[in-house]
Design an enzyme around this catalytic site. Structure first.
Site, PDB file in Angstrom:
ATOM      1  N   HIS A   1      -6.236   7.706   8.296  1.00 43.56           N
ATOM      2  CA  HIS A   1      -5.643   8.392   7.152  1.00 43.56           C
ATOM      3  C   HIS A   1      -4.564   9.409   7.552  1.00 43.56           C
ATOM      4  CE1 HIS A   1      -8.058   6.969   3.682  1.00 43.56           C
ATOM      5  NE2 HIS A   1      -8.873   6.603   4.656  1.00 43.56           N
TER       6      HIS A   1
ATOM      7  N   ASP B   1      -1.033   9.494   5.819  1.00 42.22           N
ATOM      8  CA  ASP B   1      -0.358  10.693   5.291  1.00 42.22           C
ATOM      9  C   ASP B   1       1.073  10.793   5.821  1.00 42.22           C
ATOM     10  OD1 ASP B   1      -2.644  11.303   3.944  1.00 42.22           O
ATOM     11  OD2 ASP B   1      -3.258  12.946   5.261  1.00 42.22           O
TER      12      ASP B   1
ATOM     13  N   ASP C   1       5.609   1.766  -5.397  1.00 41.11           N
ATOM     14  CA  ASP C   1       4.346   1.602  -4.689  1.00 41.11           C
ATOM     15  C   ASP C   1       4.630   1.175  -3.248  1.00 41.11           C
ATOM     16  OD1 ASP C   1       1.261   1.358  -5.321  1.00 41.11           O
ATOM     17  OD2 ASP C   1       1.758  -0.314  -3.990  1.00 41.11           O
ATOM     18  N   ILE C   2       3.962   1.825  -2.284  1.00 39.47           N
ATOM     19  CA  ILE C   2       4.136   1.465  -0.873  1.00 39.47           C
ATOM     20  C   ILE C   2       3.403   0.150  -0.611  1.00 39.47           C
ATOM     21  CG2 ILE C   2       3.738   2.159   1.525  1.00 39.47           C
ATOM     22  CD1 ILE C   2       3.804   5.060   0.575  1.00 39.47           C
TER      23      ILE C   2
ATOM     24  N   ASN D   1      -3.763   2.674   6.509  1.00 41.80           N
ATOM     25  CA  ASN D   1      -4.968   3.503   6.612  1.00 41.80           C
ATOM     26  C   ASN D   1      -6.052   2.813   7.439  1.00 41.80           C
ATOM     27  OD1 ASN D   1      -4.151   5.775   5.229  1.00 41.80           O
ATOM     28  ND2 ASN D   1      -4.845   5.051   3.246  1.00 41.80           N
TER      29      ASN D   1
ATOM     30  N   GLU E   1      -0.800   6.101  -3.286  1.00 41.00           N
ATOM     31  CA  GLU E   1       0.434   5.698  -2.609  1.00 41.00           C
ATOM     32  C   GLU E   1       1.538   5.365  -3.596  1.00 41.00           C
ATOM     33  OE1 GLU E   1      -2.046   1.875  -2.960  1.00 41.00           O
ATOM     34  OE2 GLU E   1      -2.372   4.026  -2.754  1.00 41.00           O
TER      35      GLU E   1
END
Length: 352
Positions: free
Chosen positions: A232, A236, A219-220, A227, A262
């Site tokens: 966004h 990305d 998980d980031i 974001n 994510e």
């Protein structure tokens, strides 16, 4: 999920469902674009589906439901309907090719039957009138019949050659469609559907062969902050960066996938717990070693860190059980301060 939605939109409640979809999008401040309408139609009519669960998670997080979000959801959860259309189109082309081949074979068969009749007739005529003039006529007739059957045989060969080329093209096209349907459009990693299939297959294989297999969930850290602060598009960019590191380190036979949002997942077939932990720490260190810059403005985004949880499959353990333990280890990493790798076999279970 698709069949359930299709049944609903063809039922008497279709109009009330459409009103509910529009009202729900308005309440969530989501523009009623065709793609958003399709996503929310699935969300309301199939609440237990993976798409609905992911949408519920995203909405609960408070993140804006942008075009980028919609495209990500569609790429991950709606490719099967497009795949079906591609397969139907390919099937129609294949049916036309088969019909053409069948027609060519029928003509060749008819030509061969006529040739047989001509030979039988020639034999009868030779027996009844064996003079040289009659023989000349018979030979000429046989020569004409032979040329006709050669023409039909050549036409059949050309038709079969053409059909073979078309079938090869269709096979390659369908293989590309299959790959697209199993690939996350944003990161080019395997998508959730491909991951689920691979994990089930590899766990079955590990059980049969008695070989090890490890599973990691990644998980980031603080992804929502990227974001909210930068938008966004920058989010990305971060997702693609993390995916690029995973793709480079988690090469075949390892399987790297975008698990959702994510979150990523990596399967390590045939590797010991120590080897898996070493590879995950290498991934974590490489991702955190680079300070990213925003492409559009060159602003400094800082370093990206990840939290990782992994589990080594135990004998008799199902794919779901391995996933649950890896997920518990992931949350242990988050609670422990993030930017770390936690082994499910050595960490305390995460609190509910």
């Amino acid at each position: 999920m698709a069949s359930q939605v299709e049944t609903t939109v063809r039922s008497p409640e279709a109009y009330s469902l459409a009103h509910r979809v529009v009202d729900a999008m308005q309440e969530a401040a989501v523009w009623p674009t065709p793609l958003n309408f399709e996503l929310w139609l699935h969300y309301l009519s199939a609440p237990d589906s993976p798409l609905s669960q992911e949408m519920a998670r995203l909405l609960a997080s408070g993140a804006p439901f942008t075009e980028s979000t919609a495209e990500m959801l569609a790429a991950e959860f709606l490719p099967r309907s497009r795949l079906s259309e591609e397969i139907r189109d390919a099937g129609a082309v294949l049916n036309r090719e088969l019909a053409a081949v069948a027609s060519a074979i029928d003509k060749a068969r008819e030509s061969q039957a006529n040739y047989g009749d001509t030979l039988a007739e020639a034999a009868d005529r030779m027996a009844a009138a064996p003079d040289s003039a009659s023989l000349g006529v018979i030979v000429s007739s046989l020569s004409d019949a032979t040329r006709r059957i050669r023409r039909h045989t050549s036409a059949l060969e050309r038709r079969l050659e053409s059909s073979n080329r078309e079938v090869v093209k269709l096979r390659d096209h369908l293989e590309q469609v299959r790959r697209d349907a199993m690939t996350d459009a944003l990161t080019n990693l395997a998508n959730r559907k491909a991951f689920d299939e691979q994990l089930l297959r590899m766990c079955d294989q590990a059980e049969t062969e008695g070989s090890p297999i490890g599973l990691a969930l990644i998980d980031i850290d603080h992804f929502k902050r990227f974001n909210d602060t930068w938008g966004h598009q920058t989010g990305d960019q971060v997702l693609r960066y993390v995916a690029s590191v995973l793709a480079r380190i988690a090469r075949t036979p390892r399987v790297a996938a975008r698990y959702g949002g994510e979150e990523f997942a990596v399967i390590f077939p045939g590797e010991t717990s120590g080897a898996v932990e070493a590879a995950l720490n290498a991934i974590r260190e490489e991702i955190g070693s680079r300070a990213l810059r925003r492409r559009s403005t060159n602003d400094d985004l800082g370093a990206v860190t990840i939290s990782v949880g992994f589990a080594q499959r135990r004998p008799g353990e199902t794919a779901i059980q391995v996933l649950e333990r890896a997920d518990e280890a992931l949350y242990a990493s988050k609670r422990g301060g993030r930017n770390q790798v936690t082994n499910a076999d050595t960490a305390a279970p995460a609190a509910a």
